[in-house]
Design an enzyme around this catalytic site. Structure first.
Site, PDB file in Angstrom:
ATOM      1  NE  ARG B  79      -0.366   0.486   5.000  1.00  0.00           N
ATOM      2  CZ  ARG B  79       0.586   1.303   5.449  1.00  0.00           C
ATOM      3  NH1 ARG B  79       1.024   2.306   4.701  1.00  0.00           N
ATOM      4  NH2 ARG B  79       1.115   1.133   6.658  1.00  0.00           N
ATOM      5  CB  THR B  84      -0.271   3.250  10.267  1.00  0.00           C
ATOM      6  OG1 THR B  84      -1.223   3.868  11.133  1.00  0.00           O
ATOM      7  CG2 THR B  84      -0.909   2.028   9.630  1.00  0.00           C
ATOM      8  CB  ALA B 147      -4.065   6.424   9.300  1.00  0.00           C
ATOM      9  N   GLY B 160      -7.024   0.657   2.748  1.00  0.00           N
ATOM     10  CA  GLY B 160      -8.065   1.679   2.886  1.00  0.00           C
ATOM     11  C   GLY B 160      -7.808   2.622   4.030  1.00  0.00           C
ATOM     12  CB  ALA B 162      -7.039   2.749  10.296  1.00  0.00           C
ATOM     13  CB  CYS B 178       1.536   8.851   8.950  1.00  0.00           C
ATOM     14  SG  CYS B 178       0.078   7.944   9.492  1.00  0.00           S
TER      15      CYS B 178
END
Lengths: 146, 230
Positions: B79, B84, B147, B160, B162, B178
């Protein structure tokens, strides 16, 4: 024009349609035929929709690829997007500049932001690609879907 | 004629990260082959740290052994985005949708994911906003509440968002979340300082916000879903 005559004789030799400038895939990659070697990158429409590119991944030269498979990825705004090859062939050269300066994809998608060069193994695949007019129409249709 | 967009929602409960990834890979493949409609996975993870494609593990402040000793897993993923944490009481949504059908590019897609979380926060009177340039995500002041990290393959999405309902925020101390130092992490619980309603209700609200933002008017719920269904 000398360039067009030369391109057309190459095109005839390869038995592909005459290319008037670049050709495009509906997945927003462009190709530029130069003899039997095809340069590939992503379009201005693509870079605009991605946002600021922060990371570019390209493969090593020497591998081979099938049409429609992914050859690399581009990251922007927390999204990595695969970039797919519009044609099959061997990767003969890779542009490492975007890996160092990812913003080139945004600022110069058709020139300095080119990604890979492929020796086309199946030149007839080029015929299924779109000319600038068809590509523009395809983008408009996508936009209308919103 | 207005197109009716259909969304299939899988409510999965708590799922191990790799199992969820395996399910996503299968669904992405099925979506590419037009075997399934747009799908949304709603779930939570046990304590898990994940890295994105850029492998920014310099933002992990402890060793992998240390993570294991606190009962957390670490995974490298494809991703976008930086490091994270996912864990209990954090609502996770993994949309497996066709951006081409929606006419969205990556940037617009991410903006809508941000909007989804902003809308949920506003239901509780919390004024959240999208991040500035280079700080994608959802913020309350300069505290991060949501996030985002996504993958797009042939215009089909995976991974996706969170949203922190009430996770143990101490877990975030082991990373530079991040990759943004000097900014705090927060949660819905922390922002409203009140007893929250049942978490499943909040998750359902998040799903509704998603459907609303993305224009899905036909929701099909796959309740009591388990990974065995896939």
């Amino acid at each position: 024009m000398a360039l067009r005559t030369w391109a057309s004789s190459i095109a005839n030799a390869l038995r592909v349609s005459l290319l008037d400038g670049l050709k495009y895939a509906s997945s927003h990659e462009w190709v530029k035929l130069d003899g039997s070697v095809v340069t590939i990158g992503i379009t201005d429409h693509a870079q605009d929709h991605l946002g600021e590119v922060v990371f570019v991944e390209v493969p090593e030269a020497g591998g081979s690829m099938a049409q429609g498979t992914s050859y690399g990825a581009v990251e922007s705004v927390k999204a990595t997007s695969d970039v797919n090859s519009p044609i099959s062939g061997d990767i003969v050269e890779v542009n490492t500049k975007p890996s160092e300066v990812p913003g080139l994809i945004n600022s110069s998608p058709y020139q300095e932001g080119w990604m890979i060069k492929v020796k086309a193994s199946n030149p007839s695949e080029l015929e299924s690609l779109m000319d600038p007019k068809e590509y523009t129409k395809s983008c408009e249709e996508e936009h209308a879907a919103r | 004629m207005r197109i009716v967009r259909s969304l299939k929602v899988w409510k999965l409960g708590t799922v191990n990260y790799l199992q969820a990834l395996k399910l996503q890979d299968k669904l992405v493949s099925d979506r590419k082959a037009h075997k399934i409609t747009d799908t949304l996975l709603a779930l939570q993870h046990p304590p898990t740290y994940t890295l994105g494609k850029r492998r920014t593990d310099h933002n992990l402040l402890v060793s992998e052994d240390d993570l294991r000793s606190i009962g957390a897993e670490l995974h490298y993923t494809q991703r976008g985005g930086d490091i994270t944490f996912h864990g209990p009481h954090q609502a996770v949504l993994y949309p497996i949708i066709s951006l081409r059908d929606l006419g969205l590019g990556a940037r617009k897609y991410v903006e809508k994911l941000e909007l989804t979380m902003i809308e949920l926060a506003s239901l509780y009177g919390v004024k959240a906003r999208a991040g500035e340039r280079g700080e994608t995500g959802v913020w309350v002041g300069d505290r991060k509440i949501g996030a985002i990290g996504v993958r797009i393959s042939s215009a089909i999405t995976s991974h996706g968002l969170a949203f922190n309902i009430d996770p143990d925020l101490n877990y975030f101390k082991h990373i530079v979340p991040c990759g943004i130092a000097e900014k705090d992490v927060t949660s819905l619980r922390k922002e409203i300082n009140m007893v929250l309603p049942n978490e499943e209700l909040i998750q359902d609200q998040l799903i509704s916000c998603f459907a609303n933002v993305f224009g899905f008017s036909d929701i099909v719920w796959k309740n009591n879903s388990s990974l065995a269904d896939s």
